[in-house]
Design a protein around this motif. Structure first.
Motif, PDB file in Angstrom:
ATOM      1  N   GLY A 149       0.598  -1.098   0.018  1.00 18.98           N
ATOM      2  CA  GLY A 149       0.271  -0.055  -0.038  1.00 18.98           C
ATOM      3  C   GLY A 149       0.624   0.845   0.325  1.00 18.98           C
ATOM      4  N   LEU A 150       2.420   1.348  -0.564  1.00 16.05           N
ATOM      5  CA  LEU A 150       3.161   2.097  -0.088  1.00 16.05           C
ATOM      6  C   LEU A 150       2.674   2.733  -1.253  1.00 16.05           C
ATOM      7  CD1 LEU A 150       5.671   3.614   0.657  1.00 16.05           C
ATOM      8  CD2 LEU A 150       6.749   2.737  -1.127  1.00 16.05           C
ATOM      9  N   SER A 151       2.345   4.342  -0.782  1.00 19.56           N
ATOM     10  CA  SER A 151       1.912   5.727  -1.191  1.00 19.56           C
ATOM     11  C   SER A 151       2.082   6.916  -1.302  1.00 19.56           C
ATOM     12  CB  SER A 151       0.003   5.407  -0.844  1.00 19.56           C
ATOM     13  OG  SER A 151       0.538   6.315   0.792  1.00 19.56           O
ATOM     14  N   ARG A 152       3.322   7.173  -0.609  1.00 17.66           N
ATOM     15  CA  ARG A 152       3.931   8.354  -1.192  1.00 17.66           C
ATOM     16  C   ARG A 152       5.124   7.779  -0.142  1.00 17.66           C
ATOM     17  NH1 ARG A 152       1.400  13.798  -0.074  1.00 17.66           N
ATOM     18  NH2 ARG A 152       1.102  13.303  -2.911  1.00 17.66           N
ATOM     19  N   VAL A 153       6.176   9.363  -0.650  1.00 14.58           N
ATOM     20  CA  VAL A 153       7.479   9.132   0.192  1.00 14.58           C
ATOM     21  C   VAL A 153       8.099   9.863   0.452  1.00 14.58           C
ATOM     22  CG1 VAL A 153       9.967   8.469   0.189  1.00 14.58           C
ATOM     23  CG2 VAL A 153       8.512   6.626  -0.028  1.00 14.58           C
ATOM     24  N   THR A 154       8.142  11.086   1.625  1.00  6.54           N
ATOM     25  CA  THR A 154       8.588  12.210   1.325  1.00  6.54           C
ATOM     26  C   THR A 154       9.793  12.460   2.229  1.00  6.54           C
ATOM     27  OG1 THR A 154       6.217  13.535   1.728  1.00  6.54           O
ATOM     28  CG2 THR A 154       8.201  14.745   2.265  1.00  6.54           C
ATOM     29  N   VAL A 155      10.672  13.376   1.665  1.00  4.18           N
ATOM     30  CA  VAL A 155      12.093  13.500   2.455  1.00  4.18           C
ATOM     31  C   VAL A 155      12.494  14.865   2.603  1.00  4.18           C
ATOM     32  CG1 VAL A 155      14.846  12.960   2.358  1.00  4.18           C
ATOM     33  CG2 VAL A 155      13.243  11.572   1.603  1.00  4.18           C
ATOM     34  N   SER A 156      12.734  15.579   3.573  1.00  3.24           N
ATOM     35  CA  SER A 156      13.108  16.679   4.250  1.00  3.24           C
ATOM     36  C   SER A 156      14.210  16.766   4.877  1.00  3.24           C
ATOM     37  CB  SER A 156      11.475  17.251   4.438  1.00  3.24           C
ATOM     38  OG  SER A 156      11.186  16.571   6.345  1.00  3.24           O
ATOM     39  N   ARG A 157      14.726  18.280   4.762  1.00  2.47           N
ATOM     40  CA  ARG A 157      15.341  18.577   5.782  1.00  2.47           C
ATOM     41  C   ARG A 157      15.014  19.633   6.293  1.00  2.47           C
ATOM     42  NH1 ARG A 157      20.515  19.445   0.919  1.00  2.47           N
ATOM     43  NH2 ARG A 157      19.255  21.380   0.627  1.00  2.47           N
ATOM     44  N   ASP A 158      14.969  19.280   7.712  1.00  2.57           N
ATOM     45  CA  ASP A 158      13.934  20.212   8.547  1.00  2.57           C
ATOM     46  C   ASP A 158      14.289  21.454   8.513  1.00  2.57           C
ATOM     47  OD1 ASP A 158      11.904  18.449   8.490  1.00  2.57           O
ATOM     48  OD2 ASP A 158      12.009  17.870  10.399  1.00  2.57           O
ATOM     49  N   ALA A 159      15.563  21.473   8.981  1.00  2.00           N
ATOM     50  CA  ALA A 159      16.526  22.827   9.328  1.00  2.00           C
ATOM     51  C   ALA A 159      16.518  23.692   7.641  1.00  2.00           C
ATOM     52  CB  ALA A 159      18.148  22.436   9.897  1.00  2.00           C
ATOM     53  N   ARG A 160      16.661  23.344   7.422  1.00  5.83           N
ATOM     54  CA  ARG A 160      16.630  24.119   5.826  1.00  5.83           C
ATOM     55  C   ARG A 160      15.300  24.482   5.062  1.00  5.83           C
ATOM     56  NH1 ARG A 160      21.613  24.986   2.881  1.00  5.83           N
ATOM     57  NH2 ARG A 160      20.245  25.435   1.798  1.00  5.83           N
ATOM     58  N   GLY A 161      14.180  23.394   5.514  1.00  5.08           N
ATOM     59  CA  GLY A 161      12.655  23.326   4.859  1.00  5.08           C
ATOM     60  C   GLY A 161      12.900  22.973   3.724  1.00  5.08           C
ATOM     61  N   ASP A 162      13.060  22.388   3.340  1.00  9.57           N
ATOM     62  CA  ASP A 162      13.377  21.970   2.453  1.00  9.57           C
ATOM     63  C   ASP A 162      12.813  20.330   2.290  1.00  9.57           C
ATOM     64  OD1 ASP A 162      14.709  23.660   0.945  1.00  9.57           O
ATOM     65  OD2 ASP A 162      16.932  22.349   1.881  1.00  9.57           O
ATOM     66  N   ALA A 163      11.678  20.239   1.205  1.00 10.01           N
ATOM     67  CA  ALA A 163      11.123  18.598   1.529  1.00 10.01           C
ATOM     68  C   ALA A 163      11.031  18.531  -0.539  1.00 10.01           C
ATOM     69  CB  ALA A 163      10.150  19.444   2.083  1.00 10.01           C
ATOM     70  N   CYS A 164      10.690  17.119  -0.219  1.00 14.10           N
ATOM     71  CA  CYS A 164      10.267  16.164  -1.954  1.00 14.10           C
ATOM     72  C   CYS A 164      10.060  15.518  -1.667  1.00 14.10           C
ATOM     73  CB  CYS A 164      11.852  16.626  -2.773  1.00 14.10           C
ATOM     74  SG  CYS A 164      11.176  15.416  -4.158  1.00 14.10           S
ATOM     75  N   SER A 165       8.215  15.205  -2.167  1.00 15.84           N
ATOM     76  CA  SER A 165       7.592  14.373  -1.957  1.00 15.84           C
ATOM     77  C   SER A 165       7.518  13.068  -3.375  1.00 15.84           C
ATOM     78  CB  SER A 165       6.127  14.618  -1.981  1.00 15.84           C
ATOM     79  OG  SER A 165       6.156  14.964  -0.374  1.00 15.84           O
ATOM     80  N   LEU A 166       7.460  12.068  -3.207  1.00 17.84           N
ATOM     81  CA  LEU A 166       7.252  10.846  -4.198  1.00 17.84           C
ATOM     82  C   LEU A 166       6.100  10.443  -4.098  1.00 17.84           C
ATOM     83  CD1 LEU A 166       8.120   9.379  -7.065  1.00 17.84           C
ATOM     84  CD2 LEU A 166       9.404   8.159  -5.690  1.00 17.84           C
TER      85      LEU A 166
END
Length: 171
Positions: A149-166
């Motif tokens: 049921g994998l539907s989304r993966v998000t990787v973020s760098r919280d200290a910089r406010g960056d994120a990307c979702s697949l």
């Protein structure tokens, strides 16, 4: 005999409600809940579970679009604190009404985290350049065989406010 007495809806709203009920009726599995769970008004419900893990890692990144490349700080080894959030979607299953046992999800996330945490990402086989996009794709490929049921993966760098979702489409 009136329309109401014959079981026919009278108003446009009643007719629309009846059509909606007929369209969603095919999703019902007969029982809407187990005795200990809350009854769901619509049996086509889809839940999304999410769980995160944090990893610390270093990498280099050659960015050919920076002018001049000699001042690109990304070329030097540097590190980030990353947060990966994995989402699994599906309907509640079985007597316990879970989409997925979180202990199973934790085991899979631990397996992937160990491949990334406190590593030089340049040396992680199958990752490629350590961009947020490639990290999402790497985690997806590592988890997909065991998480249907994998539907989304998000990787973020919280200290910089960056994120990307697949998010992958299901066909």
């Amino acid at each position: 005999m009136s329309g109401e007495a014959a079981g026919k809806p009278r108003s446009g709203r009643e007719r629309a409600l009846k059509r909606t009920t007929q369209r969603t009726a095919h999703c019902s599995t007969g029982s809407t809940s187990s005795p200990r769970s809350l009854a769901m008004p619509q049996t086509c419900a889809q839940f999304t579970l999410s769980r995160s893990f944090v990893f610390e890692a270093a990498h280099t990144l050659i960015r050919r679009d920076i002018d001049p490349p000699s001042i690109d700080a990304s070329r030097r080894i540097h590190g980030h604190s990353y947060r990966a959030t994995v989402e699994v979607s599906g309907s509640a299953q079985g007597e316990n009404g879970m989409v997925l046992d979180l202990a199973c999800l934790d085991a899979e996330l631990t397996r992937v985290s160990e491949r990334l945490d406190h590593r030089l990402l340049d040396d992680v086989a199958g990752l490629g350049p350590a961009t947020l996009e490639n990290l999402c794709a790497f985690i997806w490929r590592a988890l997909a065989p065991n998480l249907s049921g994998l539907s989304r993966v998000t990787v973020s760098r919280d200290a910089r406010g960056d994120a990307c979702s697949l998010t992958m489409r299901r066909d």
